[in-house]
Design a protein around this motif. Sequence first.
Motif, short mmCIF file in Angstrom:
data_model
loop_
_atom_site.label_atom_id
_atom_site.label_comp_id
_atom_site.label_asym_id
_atom_site.label_seq_id
_atom_site.Cartn_x
_atom_site.Cartn_y
_atom_site.Cartn_z
N UNK A 1 0.82 -1.21 0.00
CA UNK A 1 0.00 0.00 0.00
C UNK A 1 0.86 1.26 0.00
N UNK A 2 1.87 1.30 0.84
CA UNK A 2 2.72 2.48 0.91
C UNK A 2 3.56 2.62 -0.36
N UNK A 3 4.07 1.50 -0.85
CA UNK A 3 4.87 1.54 -2.07
C UNK A 3 4.07 2.02 -3.27
N UNK A 4 2.85 1.55 -3.41
CA UNK A 4 2.01 2.01 -4.52
C UNK A 4 1.61 3.47 -4.37
N UNK A 5 1.39 3.90 -3.14
CA UNK A 5 1.07 5.31 -2.92
C UNK A 5 2.25 6.20 -3.30
N UNK A 6 3.45 5.79 -2.95
CA UNK A 6 4.64 6.56 -3.32
C UNK A 6 4.81 6.57 -4.84
N UNK A 7 4.54 5.44 -5.49
CA UNK A 7 4.66 5.38 -6.94
C UNK A 7 3.65 6.27 -7.64
N UNK A 8 2.44 6.35 -7.11
CA UNK A 8 1.43 7.22 -7.70
C UNK A 8 1.87 8.68 -7.61
N UNK A 9 2.41 9.07 -6.46
CA UNK A 9 2.87 10.45 -6.29
C UNK A 9 4.04 10.73 -7.24
N UNK A 10 4.99 9.79 -7.34
CA UNK A 10 6.12 9.99 -8.24
C UNK A 10 5.68 10.05 -9.69
N UNK A 11 4.71 9.23 -10.06
CA UNK A 11 4.23 9.24 -11.44
C UNK A 11 3.53 10.55 -11.77
N UNK A 12 2.82 11.09 -10.81
CA UNK A 12 2.14 12.38 -11.05
C UNK A 12 3.14 13.51 -11.21
N UNK A 13 4.26 13.45 -10.46
CA UNK A 13 5.24 14.52 -10.53
C UNK A 13 6.16 14.39 -11.73
N UNK A 14 6.61 13.17 -12.04
CA UNK A 14 7.64 12.99 -13.06
C UNK A 14 7.15 12.25 -14.30
N UNK A 15 5.93 11.77 -14.32
CA UNK A 15 5.31 11.02 -15.42
C UNK A 15 6.11 9.79 -15.85
N UNK A 16 6.83 9.17 -14.92
CA UNK A 16 7.54 7.93 -15.20
C UNK A 16 7.72 7.16 -13.90
N UNK A 17 7.82 5.84 -14.03
CA UNK A 17 8.13 5.02 -12.85
C UNK A 17 9.37 4.18 -13.10
N UNK A 18 10.18 4.59 -14.08
CA UNK A 18 11.44 3.91 -14.32
C UNK A 18 12.41 4.22 -13.19
N UNK A 19 13.12 3.19 -12.74
CA UNK A 19 14.01 3.34 -11.59
C UNK A 19 15.17 4.27 -11.93
N UNK A 20 15.67 4.21 -13.16
CA UNK A 20 16.79 5.07 -13.54
C UNK A 20 16.39 6.54 -13.55
N UNK A 21 15.14 6.83 -13.81
CA UNK A 21 14.68 8.21 -13.84
C UNK A 21 14.33 8.75 -12.46
#
Length: 105
Positions: free
Chosen positions: A79-99
């Motif tokens: 739950x926490x990991x997916x919430x962090x990923x949603x926030x990161x995707x909204x800010x940076x429009x990517x979920x690639x680890x290198x980015x």
Amino acid sequence: MITLGLTLADFLLVSSILFGLGIAGIIINRKNMIIILMSIELLLLAVNTNFIAFSRFLDNSAGEVFVFFILTVAAAEAAIGLAILVVLFRQRTTINVQDIDELKG
């Protein structure tokens, strides 16, 4: 009660296959964060399988108690990991680890 004739080695084989798939998912795919989280869940599932197998074959319920704690931690991690990923995707429009290698406020 129907017994299937499963031995401890059968359970450990399934557990080692799950653990190997989890490690392979982390090593092979280092780009997509969602697949890395799913691989961590596979690792936790392999550990749970070991706990249940040894609990059954040793007639001790301590392994089953540990499984409940691991499932709780795994649910919170997901739950926490997916919430962090949603926030990161909204800010940076990517979920690639290198980015996502920089974490700035």
